[in-house]
Structures are given as C-alpha cells and as structure tokens.
Scaffold this motif. Structure first.
Motif: not given
Length: 681
Positions: A529-537, A562-567, A602-616
C-alpha cells in the motif's frame, strides 16, 4: 628419490603434513588432528627457487627444516592450492601443477589425501566478520590475484603477472570490475603489510564509493584458516561414514577420502565420490513365463472338442478385451478439459475496510505494518576555504625621549604602516639623557612583539620603525632589532555551511523521491500500500564539521520506512464478494484475470479504508457434473459441438493420460476421471 617423513616414533597421535603451494613459495605445517581442535605444531615458508619446476627439491628442503623442529610421525598430507591452479568447472588440478604434485607425492612418500582451495578457506575469514561483500587480494613475489565477492559468490577474478608493489597496477585491475566495489579489502601473502600501507596512501574514492576498510590477514591466520577448513572436512566425512555404519567412532585415519585431482602413478581424473548401490527393480515377466502360467491354470479343466474350444477361445478373448478396456478406463484413462466461456467486461469502484494485523494471516484479510531501517549516504566536494598559518615574532628596541622613565604595558599595539603588532610583556624604558651641545640621547629597552595576524607580510626587516599606540611618536617609537620572522599563510579547502545544507537537502530529496520505497519487496503474495508508506530521517552524521579542512564531506543518515502490505489472493476474494451483490444473472467474477488499483488508502485507528478501481470479466459458470456427463466418451474434435448451449467458446484437452492411440481420441468413459477447468474469453 624416495623419502619418508621420519619425524620420530614416540608419539602415537595422528599428524598431517599441510603443504600450501603458490606460484612463488611454499608453506609447510605439521598438524595435530587428534584433539577436538586442530593444532599447528610447526610451520615454515620457503621460496620456490625456479617456480613449480623445483617443487620437489624445495619441498624436500622444507621437510628437512621442519624435521629439525619436530619429533612426530607424519601419516598423511593435505595440499592447499590457489584457485588459479584449479579448473573452474571440473575443480581438477591444472597442468603443470598436477604433474608436479604427483611427482613430489611419489618421490617423497607424502601419502596425499586431497587438496583444499585456499580461497574457500579465506572466504570463511570475512564471513566470520559478517562481510559477504569483500575484495580479496592474494600477493606473490611477482604476481597477484584479485577476487571480488558479492553475497559470498565470486563476481570477479583476475590474476596478473606484475609486481604487486606497484599499487597502481592493483587499482587498474579493480577498475575493470563492472559494478560497485565492496568497501572491505583483505590482503594476504608476501609483503601484505607494505602493500596495505601503500593502499592507505592512495585516494580510492573514485572506485570505492564508501570509505575503504583495509585489513591484512597474517600468515599465521591463513595457516589456521586452512587447517580449520581441512579439519572440518575430515570430520564431516567421518560423521557421514559413522551414520552409514562404515566407521567406528573416534577413528580418523581411515576416513580421509577427500576429493583429489590425481592419483599417484595414474592418469588425471575427475573425482567422483558416488558409490553404486544395489537397487531392487520391478521386472515385467517374459511372455514365455505368462504362457506357462496360463497353461498351469487351465491344465485341470476337462478336455473340449474343437468346436467348443473355438467358441471358448473367442469368448475368453472378448472377455479379456472388454475387461481390459473397462479396467483401462476406470483406473488409467484421465483427462482435463479446459473450457473458455463467453464473458463480459465490467469496471467498478469498490470500497473495502480491512483491520490492521500484527502478523500475516493467510485466512483473514488484514493489513500488516512493517518497519524497516536503512542507511542512506551521499558525498559532495567542499566549497569553503580559510587562511591558516603562523604569526611573525621578534625583538624591537623601544626609544624614550621623555625626561622621565616610562613603562609600556604588555598588549600595547605597535604599528608599521597598516600592520599591527602586540607587545608581549611590560617594558620599562629609562628617561632620555642630555649630552653636550644640547643633544638628547633616548632611553632604550629591548622588548618582544608578535604580529596581530598571520602571514609573511609581517616579517619586517631589521631597522623598521614602528609607532606605539597611545604614545607621542616624537617621544616614543620602536626599531626592529634583527628582523621579524615566522609569519606564514596559506588558503585551505574547508567544509562550509552551504556544503552541510546541500547534503541535508540531498537526503531529503532521496526520501521525498521515494527511492527507498522502490527497495521494498513484499513477500508471501502480498501487495504494497504505497499511499500509506512513510519515510522519515531519524539521525544524520557528517564526516566533518564546518570549518574543518577537507576536500570532500559526506553524510550518513538513518532512514526509517513504515509501510503496509495486504495478501493479494485474499483481497481479490474480498473484491469478488463485494462485487457479487451487483452482478446479475448468477454470473461469476473471474478473480484470476481481475485487475485493480488502490486509488485511496486512509488509516483510522486499527483499520484501513481502501478505495479500489477494478476491471474484470464475469461469466456464467455451468455445473461441473453436467459438463462431465456431456463429455463422457466423446470425440475430442467435437467438444464445442457437444457443449453447445453451455456458453462454451472453445474447449481443449490437456493432460490426457496415458495416451494410447485411438483411445486417446476420446474423453474418459467415467465422469470421475474428467476434470473441468473454466476461464473467461
């Protein structure tokens, strides 16, 4: 000549003779392997008087030297050889070394058990120091060999027949490596310490980006590494034989079958330690044996007339054929039918909320947080400058034309044109005295002065006249006595505040450019989840301070990512489940061909809200049992026609077994042997 190793008969311990052979010298060691750890009893090094051609004579002399230092009985010999003496593919000993070692072993009764590549032992040295990336340089009298290791593997290797004392020839070899050179450099061999000092005097920053770390592996360390490698090898083989029951415990002398590139008095061979084992194999009975069995089975039946026999034979043959066919179909004939079904494309926006998990859960979809740290560095040339040098010093004669004595305090400024000097200590000058005809003679006193600033301009000549600050120049002045000297000045390159700011900005640019994010490699079929990736010095250190003399300045910054991953599989299932409510006519979404993009996270407390664009693609999946029933024993060239009405665009057979002619042109008879795979067009 024949030669044994009569090092005495008092000890019953097991001793080996280790002979390290290079192009220019040989090193011999007497090794005690009877204990839990090997011990080098004695070792000595001799030059090869005429290269490998005099190996026999020089080894004889080496053994003679060791004989005077030891009182042991040598049982066997192990050779330690340079990598360049071995065939890279076969690992056998190359000529002329192979012949020279064979002759030496035979003539001196060395009883060789094998050889070990010196580089493999040296490799253990820098692995123990946890430096899998390293440069190793083997030094000889008139040659050197360079190895570049990347992740413990040899990425570059070159031998050069030049004097290694010319360090620039070593550097020219390193420049031939096409890649980033490691910073750790290990040297061993002849004059390694001298070569190391010469390396330290050369700027290697053009070929090695990080500060090089040079280390010499002493001759004693090399011998110990070689002996340890040999000791591990013989004990590994001993343990292997013990496991197979081929060796009694605690016996070493009968187990040394280390792979060797030659046999004494025999041709060169490629060693193989594989032994033939007795394998029990299933054998098909001969046809004669089958007929004999059949005859014995029917020998007890009543004798039939010719007509009855003919009918019985035909019936028996038919029974065997039918039984064989059904047996073949039931037990052997299998096939997979791959169906391509008519489909339609869909494109939707999907909102999904997932929990944050501590660890990966392969059953429940969740986002796992990862935190990694790494070092980012950069180097720039310095742009600052400042003057350094010494102040001029010397003596002056202070004149007093006043009628009273005068004390001039230390720190008083004396001037010559625009140059200022400081009086080093208090000076009391006597009053002037009158002489005949009304002429005054000044009071005089010597004092020392120091220039107010550095530079050669303050080196005044003898007799220069200086004024004294705060005193009337007609009554008080100073004359340089013997000249002033010692004033020097030069401009040096230094670290400036601008340089520090540029380095800080360069690190920030790397972080903002997400260069560290590109190094993240999710595992276990996960997506980032690149949008939640945070890089600090976190912290930064510099190679020097502002104003410090330096041609270059570098920064080393700790960066936390700091980053997040999903299966990926679980996310696809979640999308399909979410979409299924909007898909009509009992159609199914194909998760394999589905593509999606995370547009918002978007991360809120212990949850992450995702908006996805899918084609299938969605398709109507037929019942598998109906397909299997339709396909039972059908001609494989008529599958599409057979499955007309099921939305099948195309059908193909794959993995049909066992592939008997004629029968393989039909699908299996039994439905259980037909597998169905579907995919959208």
């Amino acid at each position: 000549m024949g030669f044994s190793l009569p090092f005495g008969k008092k000890s019953k311990k097991e001793y080996y003779f280790g002979l390290q052979v290079s192009y220019s010298h040989i090193t011999g060691s007497i090794i005690d392997v009877s204990q839990d750890e090997p011990t080098i009893i004695n070792h000595n090094t001799l030059p090869l008087t005429n290269g490998i051609d005099t190996l026999l004579q020089d080894t004889d002399n080496l053994i003679t030297d060791l004989e005077t230092l030891s009182d042991v009985q040598i049982q066997k010999t192990i050779f330690f050889l340079s990598s360049s003496m071995l065939d890279p593919a076969e690992r056998s000993i190359l000529e002329p070394f192979n012949s020279a070692l064979k002759t030496t072993s035979k003539e001196l009764d060395l009883n060789p058990v094998g050889y070990i590549d010196v580089q493999e032992a040296i490799q253990q040295f820098f692995l123990q120091k946890q430096t899998p990336n390293a440069i190793v340089i083997e030094l000889e009298r008139d040659a050197f060999e360079v190895y570049v290791y990347k992740d413990t593997n040899v990425a570059f290797r070159k031998r050069v027949e030049q004097d290694p004392a010319n360090v620039h020839s070593l550097i020219s070899v390193l420049e031939q490596y096409n890649g980033s050179l490691p910073s750790h450099i290990y040297l061993y061999g002849i004059d390694a310490m001298t070569i190391c000092r010469k390396f330290n005097e050369i700027d290697l920053s053009e070929i090695i980006k990080t500060d090089p770390k040079l280390e010499v592996i002493q001759d004693e360390q090399v011998q110990q590494l070689l002996v340890q490698s040999f000791f591990k090898e013989i004990h590994a083989q001993q343990e292997e034989k013990q496991e197979k029951g081929e060796l009694e415990p605690a016996i070493i002398e009968e187990q040394t079958t280390i792979a060797f590139g030659f046999k004494v008095d025999e041709d060169v061979y490629t060693p193989s330690q594989i032994k033939n084992s007795s394998l029990s194999a299933f054998q098909i009975p001969s046809m004669g044996r089958v007929l004999e069995t059949m005859k014995s089975l029917f020998s007890g039946l009543p004798q039939l007339n010719l007509a009855q026999s003919q009918i019985g034979i035909v019936a028996g043959v038919l029974l065997l054929l039918v039984g064989g066919y059904f047996g073949y179909e039931y037990f052997l004939h299998t096939a997979t039918v791959e169906l391509t079904l008519a489909s339609e494309n869909i494109e939707e926006t999907v909102d999904i909320t997932v929990p944050v998990q501590d660890t990966v859960d392969k059953e429940v979809l969740g986002a796992v947080e990862h935190v990694e740290t790494q070092q980012i560095s950069n180097e720039l040339p310095t742009t600052g400058s400042r003057d350094v040098g010494e102040k001029a010093t010397g003596s002056v004669i202070i004149h007093n034309f006043n009628d009273s004595a005068q004390t001039i305090s230390s720190g008083t400024i004396l001037s010559y044109n625009n140059l200022n000097f400081v009086l080093d200590a208090d000076v009391t000058v006597a009053s002037a005295s009158s002489e005949l005809e009304g002429v005054k003679t000044s009071g005089k006193k010597q004092g020392s002065i120091t220039a107010d600033d550095i530079g050669p301009d303050y080196n005044l000549e003898d007799g220069a006249k200086l004024t004294i600050d705060g005193y009337q120049s007609s009554l008080y002045y100073a004359i340089v006595d013997g000249g002033l000297s010692g004033g020097t000045k030069e401009t040096i390159q230094t670290i400036s505040t601008t340089d520090i700011n540029k380095l800080e900005n360069s690190i920030e640019d790397k972080v903002k450019g997400a260069q560290t994010v590109s190094n993240i490699e999710p595992k276990n079929n996960e997506i980032l989840l690149t949008k939640l990736t945070d890089v600090t010095i976190q912290d930064s250190t510099y190679s020097g301070e502002v104003g410090e003399k330096a041609n270059k300045v570098s920064i080393n910054a700790g960066v936390e990512t700091s980053y997040y991953t999903l299966n990926d599989d679980l996310l696809r299932l979640a999308i399909a489940k979410k979409m299924q409510a909007t898909i009509k006519d009992n159609k199914k979404l194909d998760t394999k061909s589905m593509k999606y993009v995370v547009e918002e996270a978007e991360k809120n407390d212990n949850e992450i809200a995702l908006t996805l664009k899918m084609k299938g693609k969605v398709y109507k999946e037929p019942a598998t049992d109906q397909i299997q029933n339709k396909l039972s024993f059908k001609n494989t060239s008529q599958l599409e026609k057979t499955l007309r009405g099921f939305g099948v665009v195309s059908a193909a057979i794959k993995n049909a077994k066992p592939g008997i002619p004629f029968l393989s042109s039909f699908t299996p008879l039994f439905q259980k042997n037909i597998s169905v795979e579907v995919q959208p067009e």
